[in-house]
Design an enzyme around this catalytic site. Sequence first.
Site, short mmCIF file in Angstrom:
data_model
loop_
_atom_site.label_atom_id
_atom_site.label_comp_id
_atom_site.label_asym_id
_atom_site.label_seq_id
_atom_site.Cartn_x
_atom_site.Cartn_y
_atom_site.Cartn_z
N ASP A 153 0.81 -1.55 0.81
CA ASP A 153 -0.01 0.15 0.31
C ASP A 153 0.94 1.11 -0.06
OD1 ASP A 153 -1.98 1.78 -0.04
OD2 ASP A 153 -2.47 1.80 2.70
N ASN A 164 -13.77 10.90 1.20
CA ASN A 164 -12.38 10.04 1.59
C ASN A 164 -11.13 10.48 2.31
OD1 ASN A 164 -11.01 7.63 1.57
ND2 ASN A 164 -9.42 8.23 0.07
N ARG A 184 -1.06 18.28 -0.16
CA ARG A 184 0.12 17.74 -0.60
C ARG A 184 -0.77 16.32 -1.92
NH1 ARG A 184 0.01 12.36 3.82
NH2 ARG A 184 0.56 14.72 5.20
N ARG A 230 -29.20 -11.00 17.66
CA ARG A 230 -30.11 -12.58 17.25
C ARG A 230 -31.34 -12.69 17.27
NH1 ARG A 230 -27.73 -16.38 20.49
NH2 ARG A 230 -29.62 -17.88 20.06
N TYR A 235 -18.45 -26.27 10.87
CA TYR A 235 -18.32 -24.37 11.00
C TYR A 235 -17.47 -24.65 9.90
CZ TYR A 235 -20.59 -22.34 15.25
OH TYR A 235 -21.45 -21.98 15.93
N SER A 294 -24.95 -19.28 14.95
CA SER A 294 -24.10 -19.84 14.35
C SER A 294 -23.38 -19.06 12.76
CB SER A 294 -23.92 -20.88 14.17
OG SER A 294 -25.47 -20.90 12.98
#
Length: 487
Positions: A111, A150, A176, A235, A367, A395
Amino acid sequence: MVAPLYTTDSGLLFHAGKILVCTVGLPARGKTHISRALERYLRWTGVKTTVISLGDYRRKVLGGAQKLPPDYFTLGVKSEETIKLREKVLRGCEQQIWDFFDAGGQVVIYDANNGTRERRNAVAEKFDKAGIHVVILESSCDNEELILSNIRSVKISSPDYRGWDPEKAVADYYNRIKDHEKHYEPVEETTWPFIRIINVGEKIMVNKLHGYLQSRVVFFLMNIHNRFRTIYFARSGQSLIEHSYKADSDLSPAGWEYAEKLKEFVLDRRAKSLEQRGINPTHRRLVIWTSARRRSHHTAWPFLTKSANDTAPPSKVKVVERPQMSEINPGVWDGLTPDQVRKYYPDEWERFVNDPYAYRAPRAESYHDLCVRLEPTLIELEREKEDLLIIGHASVIRCILAYLIGLPASEIPAIEVARGDLIEVVPTSYGVYSQAHHFWDGPGRATSSKDEHNFYENYAEDTRGKRRPEAKPGAEPAPIAAPAPAV
């Protein structure tokens, strides 16, 4: 479909070899956001991936922007001191890339701006000679509104501008950017495979890209955006028959009461959050995902109705059923208690306890199987631009949270998801912020003892030290710990 979260002896998956993704672009073009999102996805698929950020390394070695020479961020003629400092940072950052590859890593996302042909070609040639596949990833943006958004949402929170007045930070960063624009050279050379993203997902161009893993990278990048949104998890309410997977039962009276409380709490919490950002809550839609199971879908019903006592304007809500979000299938263990499983399936029980993530009970899902099933849902999660509430099963919520936060596979069964807590997750370019808010203490919460007849769905190891956010009513989102290492 990619089967996520597994490893091989060599550590390299899909016969892809080692890959260096070298980002290119002016400041505030979404490079960091894209890099972190791609890292999260590749780690999820089991690929050992890391982001090496030139800016992060520079801050670590040299400190914040205030400690640097005035000409450090300007291009063109530089002082001898600045040249030495920049070379020191570049060498150190490249050494981190080599160290990750030498330690068995497969993908590095570098990056940095890499805004000149000379600079990116020098990096690409150096790693190409070592047999590493180089992909240039350019992020360009011609939308001034997106650039300003941004800057305000990301850059003023950067360590470089810690303690600055927000308006001064924006002005400094704009200066900049203007200086970099004078010397920036777009990727036009076809020497290396490249991907060009315009306006963070609005348009994508690809050149000379070969290989399965590389194509998965392109597929993922076609589905991302950087619009600010909040993801909520809750949930489903208590059902009439809690301990049976096969019985698709409706909500109990306590479950309907829970659904009403959930609606009140989510809409109130969301309205306060949006108002703090200067957004009218009635102008922005809330999308709700549920499974096709009755207790999940019916928990969302109150969001579509308006009571006689409710004087607030109607909310913009859309409810979507996703069959892939059904809870994990317990197979022949459906409705059994742990003691019964130990008695009738002693060997299977021992294997399950030793590896609750990968072990599959007879005629059940593990899972790992659930994670594979959820991959299309995760891609849709990346595509979704509106605020999102996921009303799901424990789950399923565990798997999606692990993806967003970056937890290793072994910890997925150990994530505690209590009924009565609203988990709020805010993805950002520099990390994921998460907070749990408690709103319900009624029947079905089961804080002291879990439903023994539904242990396969609710199974969780001791969660101490596992980064579960504490429930604090009304508290602002707090940053989650640093992402876990690749698995």
